[in-house]
Design an enzyme around this catalytic site. Structure first.
Site, PDB file in Angstrom:
ATOM      1  N   LYS A  93       0.385  25.609  -5.724  1.00 37.22           N
ATOM      2  CA  LYS A  93       0.236  25.020  -7.066  1.00 37.22           C
ATOM      3  C   LYS A  93       0.692  23.566  -7.144  1.00 37.22           C
ATOM      4  CE  LYS A  93      -0.021  28.909 -10.231  1.00 37.22           C
ATOM      5  NZ  LYS A  93       0.270  30.089  -9.364  1.00 37.22           N
ATOM      6  N   GLU A 115       1.270  25.427 -20.507  1.00 34.97           N
ATOM      7  CA  GLU A 115       1.745  26.782 -20.752  1.00 34.97           C
ATOM      8  C   GLU A 115       2.059  27.403 -19.400  1.00 34.97           C
ATOM      9  OE1 GLU A 115      -1.458  26.042 -20.537  1.00 34.97           O
ATOM     10  OE2 GLU A 115      -1.911  27.398 -18.870  1.00 34.97           O
ATOM     11  N   SER A 381      -1.265  31.760   0.030  1.00 32.38           N
ATOM     12  CA  SER A 381      -1.061  30.806  -1.068  1.00 32.38           C
ATOM     13  C   SER A 381       0.402  30.579  -1.431  1.00 32.38           C
ATOM     14  CB  SER A 381      -1.837  31.259  -2.302  1.00 32.38           C
ATOM     15  OG  SER A 381      -1.482  32.578  -2.670  1.00 32.38           O
TER      16      SER A 381
HETATM   17  C1  LIG Z   1      -0.542  31.247  -9.298  1.00 30.27           C
HETATM   18  C2  LIG Z   1      -0.720  31.782  -7.949  1.00 30.27           C
HETATM   19  C3  LIG Z   1      -1.951  32.310  -7.514  1.00 30.27           C
HETATM   20  C4  LIG Z   1      -3.140  32.450  -8.408  1.00 30.27           C
HETATM   21  O1  LIG Z   1      -3.701  31.255  -8.851  1.00 30.27           O
HETATM   22  P1  LIG Z   1      -5.097  30.719  -8.309  1.00 30.27           P
HETATM   23  O2  LIG Z   1      -5.416  29.619  -9.249  1.00 30.27           O
HETATM   24  O3  LIG Z   1      -6.067  31.852  -8.356  1.00 30.27           O
HETATM   25  O4  LIG Z   1      -4.878  30.248  -6.920  1.00 30.27           O
HETATM   26  C5  LIG Z   1      -2.055  32.726  -6.198  1.00 30.27           C
HETATM   27  N1  LIG Z   1      -1.012  32.684  -5.349  1.00 30.27           N
HETATM   28  C6  LIG Z   1       0.188  32.196  -5.734  1.00 30.27           C
HETATM   29  C7  LIG Z   1       1.289  32.174  -4.741  1.00 30.27           C
HETATM   30  C8  LIG Z   1       0.385  31.737  -7.037  1.00 30.27           C
HETATM   31  O5  LIG Z   1       1.573  31.265  -7.403  1.00 30.27           O
END
Ligand SMILES: *Cc1c(COP(=O)(O)O)cnc(C)c1O
Length: 398
Positions: A93, A115, A381
């Site tokens: 993010k 938000e 992610s």
């Molecule tokens: C917020 C988040 C997501 C989901 O958000 P996307 O916009 O779909 O990528 C995925 N993985 C992590 C670790 C997150 O914090």
């Protein structure tokens, strides 16, 4: 490569029939200002070199690609992980938050407003605000504030103001309304920062462009490691920003199969999952068109996932288009599969994944068993530190 990104979105912010901007005129004026600023400022040499330097020295990019050998031996295929869990703050993010905040700085803004649901976007944005010396105001439902206490504290330590939202269900939807309201009261000195590839134009494009670094790095790194491109890509899809980041590096590589993994939660019954593209229909949510999970009245339906970052009843417009085009396959993983992957990756590789990312790992493990000769590049992610208390209290250690 160039052509796809030149024409998607089009000048109206449409990805095929999805996306666009369907919002009140006063808000539209602000979106137009942000769009103009984005096109002029973000293409400048100065902006690009400043962002590049931030990524390298503050965020710790490039994040590595790692061959998960033990997990691969177990499952059959060759599973590689793009380590966004090693990006500063522990998830992807920050890639778009630093981009949005840098744009805000160039536009002369003083305050970032957003938000947050579970608090991940709030923490990333508060980090960006601290870096640039900007004020930061995060709107959050009271229910979420109680549930996600550590993230509230993190935001406050970083200097952000957390605004409790006490009307309606006191969760994400009300927080969105409250944040937009605050923004419209002060659009000259503040800017709204969306947390995924969703919302009205230009956000789905802008957030994707700031996340493209993930796919561009991964393509180069994978090629350098193996001498070829991956056979398959896998990423989890909530709003879809980490997935678009990885996918955008390979969109024109037709031999690369792409999978987006949606959360199937407890079951396929309405209210027990958030598999928007698997079970949803095209509709309108938060000022843009996309696949949605809606009730009979066209209101966003209740959604659920073990991973709070994935439970959104809409999805990015670009994903909606890529689904219809058949370029990306959207599949699911449920809570149980997610938990299994969470523990397997932890025990076999020494990497505790975020529950969101564990959905992608779960599907990759399944795919590896089906296609033992192929390679799979997963976008990991985020890291799972934020989830360990929740997992252990509710499910124990497996
Ligand atoms: C917020 C988040 C997501 C989901 O958000 P996307 O916009 O779909 O990528 C995925 N993985 C992590 C670790 C997150 O914090």
């Amino acid at each position: 490569m160039g052509d796809y990104f030149k024409s998607n979105p089009d000048t109206q912010g449409m990805f095929g029939e999805y996306g666009g901007s369907f919002i009140p005129p006063d808000l539209q004026e602000e979106m137009n200002r942000i769009t103009d600023a984005y096109y002029s400022i973000s293409k400048s040499h100065q902006f690009i070199s400043e962002l590049r330097s931030i990524r390298k020295h503050f965020q710790g990019r490039p994040t590595p690609v790692y061959f998960a050998k033990t997990l691969s031996d177990e499952c059959g295929g060759r599973i590689y992980l793009k380590r966004e869990d090693l990006n500063h703050t522990g998830a992807h993010k920050l890639n778009h938050c630093m981009g949005e905040a840098l744009l805000a700085k160039y536009m002369g803004k003083k305050k970032l407003i957003a938000e947050t649901g579970a608090g991940q976007h709030g923490v990333a944005l508060a980090t960006a605000a601290a870096y640039f010396g900007l004020e930061c105001e995060i709107h959050m439902g009271e229910v979420d504030i109680a549930k996600e206490h550590p993230n509230v504290v993190r935001m406050e330590i970083l200097g952000a103001k957390v605004v409790p939202v006490s009307h309606g269900l006191k969760t994400l939807k009300e927080a969105v309304d409250s944040a937009f309201e605050a923004y419209l009261k002060d659009p000259i000195t503040s800017i709204y920062c969306i947390g995924s590839v969703v919302g009205p134009h230009p956000f789905p494009m802008m957030v994707r462009d700031f996340q493209r670094v993930v796919g561009i790095e991964a393509r180069e790194q994978f090629y350098e490691m193996t001498g070829e491109l991956p056979d398959n890509l896998v990423a989890c899809v909530g709003g879809g920003s980490n997935a678009m980041g990885l996918f955008s590096g390979f969109i024109d590589d037709k031999d690369v199969n792409i999978y987006g993994v949606e959360p199937l939660g407890k079951s396929f019954k309405p209210g027990e999952h958030a598999a928007t593209m698997t079970y949803g229909t095209p509709g309108m949510i938060h000022g843009f068109k996309c696949y949605t999970l809606q009730d009979e009245k066209g209101e966003p339906a209740p959604v659920y996932s073990i991973a709070s970052g994935l439970d959104y009843p809409g999805v990015g417009p670009e994903h909606s288009m890529l689904k219809d085009l058949g370029r990306v396959n959207y599949v699911t993983a449920d809570d149980e599969e997610c938990l299994d992957a969470f523990f397997q990756l932890s025990k076999k590789e020494g990497i505790i994944p975020a529950l969101e990312s564990a959905h992608a790992v779960a599907f990759a493990m399944k795919l590896a068993k089906e296609k033992p000769r192929q390679s799979i590049l997963v976008n990991l992610s985020g890291r799972g530190d934020k989830d360990i208390d929740f997992v252990v209290e509710n499910y124990g250690i497996r």
